[in-house]
Design an enzyme around this catalytic site. Structure first.
Site, PDB file in Angstrom:
ATOM      1  CB  SER A 243      -0.901   0.005   1.234  1.00 25.71           C
ATOM      2  OG  SER A 243      -0.107   0.234   2.388  1.00 25.71           O
ATOM      3  CE  LYS A 244      -1.994   6.706  -2.629  1.00 24.26           C
ATOM      4  NZ  LYS A 244      -3.440   6.642  -2.496  1.00 24.26           N
ATOM      5  NE  ARG A 245       0.931   0.263   6.621  1.00 19.73           N
ATOM      6  CZ  ARG A 245       1.869  -0.683   6.716  1.00 19.73           C
ATOM      7  NH1 ARG A 245       3.053  -0.401   7.189  1.00 19.73           N
ATOM      8  NH2 ARG A 245       1.598  -1.924   6.352  1.00 19.73           N
ATOM      9  CG  HIS A 246       4.443  -1.339   2.172  1.00 19.28           C
ATOM     10  ND1 HIS A 246       3.127  -1.750   2.098  1.00 19.28           N
ATOM     11  CD2 HIS A 246       5.005  -2.067   3.160  1.00 19.28           C
ATOM     12  CE1 HIS A 246       2.915  -2.708   2.992  1.00 19.28           C
ATOM     13  NE2 HIS A 246       4.030  -2.905   3.661  1.00 19.28           N
ATOM     14  N   GLY A 247       5.170   3.170   0.670  1.00 19.23           N
ATOM     15  CA  GLY A 247       5.722   4.072  -0.343  1.00 19.23           C
ATOM     16  C   GLY A 247       5.437   3.584  -1.751  1.00 19.23           C
TER      17      GLY A 247
END
Ligand code: GLU
Ligand code: ZN
Length: 311
Positions: A243-247
């Site tokens: 996800s975006k959390r992983h960049g």
């Protein structure tokens, strides 16, 4: 013959891109026909600009298609919003009833012991007639009595679902959006896969639980069942869904940043177990992967993608 069926409600993320790449490889390795079908059933979220961007991103990745909204073809139209008459005809052949339950009432029916966690199961409240005839009604399918529906997934193996117990009567047309209501994904996908001659479906494992419902619809409508392969999702190095959390950037962001699409293809392929013999291969095209592609290379476990490899 296969297809990719994106919903034009936003940008394609790396998971969508990988599904597209794998389904394209599966069909093109076998010399089959490949269709792009735009699943724009949700009139509020679907946007023409999302569709254009998604198709441009897929071409940038090196994919092509024989039929689609931008190239035409004999089995069109290729946008679900233009295929209303086909869905009407299918619905008329099924035993449905109006349901006026609100979201809140449906939430109260949640059953907690389903094998896949918490699944909302419809209790059949409106089977004998809607409780609130003044409200807008959805169309629910009175599902036929049947044993569990089983199929052999080409990646994940045999799956079975007792639809009556785990799902209940399900919606084929929604009450919302006026004008007769928006078509449900389950009905549209079954009608379109059959009408377009789709024999191989490769899609994300998030849709695995929809497949038994689709098979039950195919049987009731006298339609052929395609072969299914559900690809495990991509996770980040920490094991959580990418996800975006992983960049994780979306596909357009990579294209606009000037990243080499061959770098992206290689990372997606590696996360799907396709570069087993060349784990260090930094770049490759979809075309280069085509000849050696085999479905059996894709592992059952989620694939790890290291975003830092994308430059
Ligand atoms: N339109 C669906 C999605 O974007 C895919 C449907 C399918 O592949 O069956 O999730
Ligand atoms: Zn109801």
């Amino acid at each position: 013959m296969g297809r990719f069926a994106p919903s034009p409600s936003g940008r394609l993320h790396l998971g969508n891109a990988r599904t597209a790449l794998l389904s394209w490889l599966q069909i093109r390795a076998a010399g089959g026909r490949y269709v792009m079908r735009v699943e724009d059933l949700d009139p509020q979220r679907s946007k023409a600009e999302h569709e254009q961007r998604q198709l441009a991103d897929l071409r940038w990745l090196g994919l092509d298609w024989d039929e689609g909204p931008d190239v035409g073809g004999p089995r069109g139209p290729y946008r679900q919003s233009e295929r209303h008459a086909l869905y009407v005809a299918a619905l008329e052949r099924l035993d449905t009833y109006p349901c006026t339950c609100t979201r809140r009432e449906l939430r109260a029916q949640i059953e907690v012991d389903a094998p896949h966690g918490v699944e909302p199961v419809y209790a059949g409240t409106c089977r004998e007639g809607p409780t609130h005839p003044e409200r807008p009604a959805s169309s629910r399918w009175r599902i036929p009595a049947s044993a569990p529906v089983c199929f052999v997934d080409r990646i994940l193996g045999e799956r079975c679902q007792d639809i009556a117990r785990e799902v209940g009567d399900f919606v084929l047309r929604r009450a919302d959006h006026g004008d007769g209501g928006a078509w449900a994904y389950q009905l549209a996908v079954v009608v379109d896969d059959a009408a377009m001659g789709v024999s191989e479906v490769l899609r994300g494992a998030d849709l695995l639980d929809s497949t038994p419902r689709q098979i039950l619809l195919q049987r009731s409508l006298g339609l052929a069942t395609p072969r299914y392969a559900h690809a495990p999702l991509i996770v980040g190095p920490d094991g959580d869904k990418l996800s975006k959390r992983h960049g994780a950037p979306d596909l357009s962001a990579l294209r606009e940043r000037g990243v080499d699409p061959r770098l992206v293809v290689a990372a997606l392929a590696r996360s799907a177990g396709l570069l087993g013999d060349h784990p260090g291969l930094p770049r490759c095209t979809a075309e280069e992967l085509r000849a050696s592609f085999e479905l059996s290379q894709i592992p059952r476990e989620p694939g790890v993608l290291d975003v830092s490899a994308l430059g």
